[in-house]
Design a protein around this motif. Structure first.
Motif, PDB file in Angstrom:
ATOM      1  N   UNK A   1      34.179 -21.290   8.306  1.00 19.16           N
ATOM      2  CA  UNK A   1      34.124 -20.473   9.519  1.00 19.16           C
ATOM      3  C   UNK A   1      32.710 -20.559  10.095  1.00 19.16           C
ATOM      4  N   UNK A   2      32.641 -20.452  11.407  1.00 17.46           N
ATOM      5  CA  UNK A   2      31.357 -20.547  12.104  1.00 17.46           C
ATOM      6  C   UNK A   2      31.174 -19.336  13.011  1.00 17.46           C
ATOM      7  N   UNK A   3      29.938 -18.877  13.098  1.00 17.11           N
ATOM      8  CA  UNK A   3      29.663 -17.698  13.915  1.00 17.11           C
ATOM      9  C   UNK A   3      29.476 -18.073  15.379  1.00 17.11           C
ATOM     10  N   UNK A   4      29.240 -17.060  16.176  1.00 14.15           N
ATOM     11  CA  UNK A   4      29.039 -17.214  17.615  1.00 14.15           C
ATOM     12  C   UNK A   4      27.560 -17.449  17.920  1.00 14.15           C
ATOM     13  N   UNK A   5      27.271 -17.909  19.126  1.00 16.02           N
ATOM     14  CA  UNK A   5      25.871 -17.951  19.556  1.00 16.02           C
ATOM     15  C   UNK A   5      25.329 -16.521  19.644  1.00 16.02           C
ATOM     16  N   UNK A   6      24.014 -16.384  19.610  1.00 12.88           N
ATOM     17  CA  UNK A   6      23.454 -15.028  19.719  1.00 12.88           C
ATOM     18  C   UNK A   6      23.649 -14.458  21.115  1.00 12.88           C
ATOM     19  N   UNK A   7      23.725 -13.142  21.171  1.00 14.60           N
ATOM     20  CA  UNK A   7      23.672 -12.444  22.451  1.00 14.60           C
ATOM     21  C   UNK A   7      22.195 -12.122  22.652  1.00 14.60           C
TER      22      UNK A   7
ATOM     23  N   UNK B   1      36.922 -14.059  15.438  1.00 15.89           N
ATOM     24  CA  UNK B   1      36.946 -15.505  15.648  1.00 15.89           C
ATOM     25  C   UNK B   1      38.116 -15.905  16.540  1.00 15.89           C
ATOM     26  N   UNK B   2      39.271 -15.301  16.312  1.00 12.59           N
ATOM     27  CA  UNK B   2      40.456 -15.612  17.124  1.00 12.59           C
ATOM     28  C   UNK B   2      40.260 -15.182  18.578  1.00 12.59           C
ATOM     29  N   UNK B   3      39.596 -14.045  18.779  1.00 11.12           N
ATOM     30  CA  UNK B   3      39.375 -13.530  20.135  1.00 11.12           C
ATOM     31  C   UNK B   3      38.171 -14.171  20.810  1.00 11.12           C
ATOM     32  N   UNK B   4      37.297 -14.802  20.030  1.00  7.86           N
ATOM     33  CA  UNK B   4      36.106 -15.426  20.584  1.00  7.86           C
ATOM     34  C   UNK B   4      35.044 -14.440  21.018  1.00  7.86           C
ATOM     35  N   UNK B   5      35.005 -13.273  20.362  1.00 12.21           N
ATOM     36  CA  UNK B   5      33.993 -12.267  20.720  1.00 12.21           C
ATOM     37  C   UNK B   5      33.678 -11.381  19.510  1.00 12.21           C
ATOM     38  N   UNK B   6      32.502 -10.817  19.550  1.00 11.24           N
ATOM     39  CA  UNK B   6      32.033  -9.966  18.454  1.00 11.24           C
ATOM     40  C   UNK B   6      32.870  -8.706  18.287  1.00 11.24           C
TER      41      UNK B   6
ATOM     42  N   UNK C   1      19.997  -6.845  21.058  1.00 11.35           N
ATOM     43  CA  UNK C   1      20.517  -8.205  20.900  1.00 11.35           C
ATOM     44  C   UNK C   1      21.462  -8.196  19.705  1.00 11.35           C
ATOM     45  N   UNK C   2      22.351  -9.182  19.646  1.00  6.08           N
ATOM     46  CA  UNK C   2      23.396  -9.186  18.627  1.00  6.08           C
ATOM     47  C   UNK C   2      23.616 -10.604  18.115  1.00  6.08           C
ATOM     48  N   UNK C   3      23.758 -10.718  16.779  1.00  5.76           N
ATOM     49  CA  UNK C   3      24.023 -12.023  16.177  1.00  5.76           C
ATOM     50  C   UNK C   3      24.530 -11.801  14.768  1.00  5.76           C
ATOM     51  N   UNK C   4      24.696 -12.904  14.046  1.00  3.26           N
ATOM     52  CA  UNK C   4      25.076 -12.858  12.641  1.00  3.26           C
ATOM     53  C   UNK C   4      24.039 -13.614  11.818  1.00  3.26           C
ATOM     54  N   UNK C   5      23.887 -13.217  10.578  1.00  7.97           N
ATOM     55  CA  UNK C   5      22.945 -13.896   9.692  1.00  7.97           C
ATOM     56  C   UNK C   5      23.405 -15.323   9.451  1.00  7.97           C
ATOM     57  N   UNK C   6      24.698 -15.487   9.192  1.00  7.96           N
ATOM     58  CA  UNK C   6      25.208 -16.798   8.817  1.00  7.96           C
ATOM     59  C   UNK C   6      25.742 -17.572  10.013  1.00  7.96           C
ATOM     60  N   UNK C   7      25.410 -18.851  10.052  1.00  6.03           N
ATOM     61  CA  UNK C   7      25.939 -19.764  11.071  1.00  6.03           C
ATOM     62  C   UNK C   7      27.308 -20.275  10.650  1.00  6.03           C
TER      63      UNK C   7
ATOM     64  N   UNK D   1      37.872 -17.211   2.779  1.00  7.98           N
ATOM     65  CA  UNK D   1      39.299 -16.981   3.012  1.00  7.98           C
ATOM     66  C   UNK D   1      39.452 -15.547   3.480  1.00  7.98           C
ATOM     67  N   UNK D   2      40.116 -15.341   4.595  1.00 12.00           N
ATOM     68  CA  UNK D   2      40.275 -13.993   5.127  1.00 12.00           C
ATOM     69  C   UNK D   2      39.036 -13.539   5.872  1.00 12.00           C
ATOM     70  N   UNK D   3      38.852 -12.212   5.932  1.00 12.71           N
ATOM     71  CA  UNK D   3      37.765 -11.644   6.724  1.00 12.71           C
ATOM     72  C   UNK D   3      36.723 -10.881   5.922  1.00 12.71           C
ATOM     73  N   UNK D   4      37.001 -10.620   4.661  1.00 15.22           N
ATOM     74  CA  UNK D   4      36.102  -9.764   3.893  1.00 15.22           C
ATOM     75  C   UNK D   4      34.782 -10.456   3.572  1.00 15.22           C
ATOM     76  N   UNK D   5      33.700  -9.700   3.680  1.00 15.01           N
ATOM     77  CA  UNK D   5      32.389 -10.223   3.303  1.00 15.01           C
ATOM     78  C   UNK D   5      32.363 -10.660   1.847  1.00 15.01           C
TER      79      UNK D   5
END
Length: 173
Positions: A3-9, A28-33, A70-76, A81-85
């Motif tokens: 899985x890949x994260x989004x660009x930063x806001x 990820x399915x919706x394409x938004x945070x 600003x908003x982002x994720x640590x991981x690129x 599997x699934x959504x759990x951290x």
């Protein structure tokens, strides 16, 4: 599954950077945070800075920007599997270029982690490469629906205190 994260806001003038770990399947399915309907992120942002779920996504982004967030994720990317951290395979994790982000936004003085996994990943993969000892690093209770052990009011109070301390423009009342 990779899985890949989004660009930063990225927000000119942002005072705080909120970091999640990696977007969940619904996001990820919706394409938004924070797209999962039971995630408390947008309801909290509505209460605190006027970026609530009743607004369309573009309006929420504008409200965050106006507040200085600003908003982002640590991981690129990572395997999960699934959504759990807890399902993130750390041996496959690749961090986003947070040092580069902070170099472009030197006015960011506070990083707020949306949950323990975001903080853990940051400290493992990003902190050793970071030359900003002036940053305030604050772990907040996760807004994820998987984090049901703490009452929403207590989580909201923690978010309010941290965002206020970061110099974010909070709503009155």
């Amino acid at each position: 599954m990779i899985v890949r994260s989004f660009p930063p806001m990225e927000v000119p003038g942002a005072r705080a950077l909120i970091l999640g770990s990696m977007p969940g399947a619904a996001s990820l399915a919706a394409g938004r945070y924070y797209a999962h309907p039971h995630n408390r992120f947008w309801p909290f942002m509505g209460e605190l800075v006027g970026a609530g779920p009743e607004l369309d996504f573009a309006q929420r982004v504008e409200a965050l920007a106006a507040a200085g967030i600003a908003l982002w994720d640590v991981l690129a990317q990572c395997e999960r599997e699934g959504s759990l951290d807890s399902a993130i395979r750390d041996d496959t994790a690749v961090a986003n270029d947070i040092p580069g982000f902070l170099a472009r936004h030197p006015q960011v003085g506070t990083i707020l982690f949306n949950g323990a996994k975001a903080e853990q990943a940051f400290r493992r993969f990003v902190a050793p490469t970071l030359a900003r000892p002036d940053l305030s690093l604050i772990r907040l209770p996760s807004t994820s629906p998987a984090n049901a052990s703490q009452a929403a009011a207590m989580k909201l109070a923690a978010w309010r205190e941290a965002l206020g301390a970061a110099g974010v423009r909070l709503r009155e009342g």
